[in-house]
Design a protein around this motif. Structure first.
Motif, PDB file in Angstrom:
ATOM      1  N   GLU A  30       0.819  -1.212   0.000  1.00 45.91           N
ATOM      2  CA  GLU A  30       0.000   0.000   0.000  1.00 45.91           C
ATOM      3  C   GLU A  30       0.853   1.263   0.000  1.00 45.91           C
ATOM      4  N   PRO A  34      -0.248   4.098  -3.138  1.00 45.77           N
ATOM      5  CA  PRO A  34      -1.062   4.868  -2.179  1.00 45.77           C
ATOM      6  C   PRO A  34      -2.461   5.207  -2.676  1.00 45.77           C
ATOM      7  N   ARG A  35      -2.728   5.052  -3.965  1.00 43.93           N
ATOM      8  CA  ARG A  35      -4.039   5.424  -4.507  1.00 43.93           C
ATOM      9  C   ARG A  35      -5.042   4.271  -4.492  1.00 43.93           C
ATOM     10  N   SER A  37      -8.046   2.073  -3.492  1.00 47.53           N
ATOM     11  CA  SER A  37      -9.302   2.300  -2.791  1.00 47.53           C
ATOM     12  C   SER A  37      -9.475   1.243  -1.700  1.00 47.53           C
ATOM     13  N   SER A  41      -7.746  -2.316  -1.552  1.00 49.72           N
ATOM     14  CA  SER A  41      -6.945  -2.668  -0.381  1.00 49.72           C
ATOM     15  C   SER A  41      -7.369  -4.021   0.188  1.00 49.72           C
TER      16      SER A  41
END
Length: 216
Positions: A30, A34-35, A37, A41
């Motif tokens: 992650e 970082p983007r 959702s 995730s």
């Protein structure tokens, strides 16, 4: 009933022991993505857990106890001692205990005792070095009961042990190569020099003493 409770206790203990390892893998993925959702995730978590479960099927096969013994023989030695020594050297000497004190003071509002600095810089590296040296001295080829593992299995075991250590010199060599400088010494100095990009988000932000107070 007691047999069932014992089994449930051992099962929950095993699950609890696996959570930190899974969280490390998921957090690393992650951080690089970082983007993601919330649904993505969860998909990452499911893929990681499913992969671990599939690899775990090896241990319950007919020869699983031999695979487990080989992993247990090499997965900790000597990587844990090497990691511990490097962490103490990097934090205590390269990053510096003074910078660590400043970072803890900025986040916590308190400073760690002086004895912790001495242990991090001198005591712990020496003790870990003794453990590492004794582990090498006391090393014996893997065996399970009366069964001695063949030479190729021992080679695989050492590969298992080194797979977690090799990324450290590889990444270090790459960082030194990419560091600015005309000579190797200059590149080395720049590569091991801590960056100054970390700063508190706000100088007026109060330390989180209320949250960390129970740790005293």
């Amino acid at each position: 009933m007691w047999s069932a409770l014992t089994f449930i206790t051992l099962m929950t203990l095993a699950i609890d022991s696996m959570v930190p390892g899974i969280e490390i893998i998921v957090s690393a993925i992650e951080d690089h993505l970082p983007r993601l959702s919330k649904k993505q995730s969860w998909a990452v978590k499911c893929v990681v857990i499913l992969s671990i479960a599939l690899f775990g099927l090896i241990y319950i096969s007919e020869g699983g106890i031999y695979v487990l013994t080989l992993f247990d023989w090499f997965v900790i030695f000597p990587s844990i001692a090497v990691f511990a020594i490097l962490e103490c050297l990097v934090v205590g000497w390269l990053y510096g205990t003074q910078r660590l004190q400043d970072a803890i003071d900025a986040m916590w509002g308190k400073r760690i005792p002086r004895v912790f600095e001495l242990c991090m810089k001198y005591v712990c590296p020496l003790l870990f070095l003794v453990v590492f040296a004794y582990s090498l001295y006391a090393y014996r080829p893997p065996k399970y009961g009366d069964y001695n593992f063949p030479g190729w299995a021992t080679i695989i075991g050492w590969m298992i042990s080194l797979v977690s250590i090799l990324p450290i010199p590889i990444v270090f060599t790459w960082k030194v190569y990419r560091a600015p400088g005309t000579s190797l010494v200059e590149k080395l100095k720049r590569a091991i020099k801590p960056k100054k990009c970390w700063v508190p988000s706000s100088q007026e932000e109060p330390p989180y003493t209320a949250v960390l107070q129970p740790m005293l």
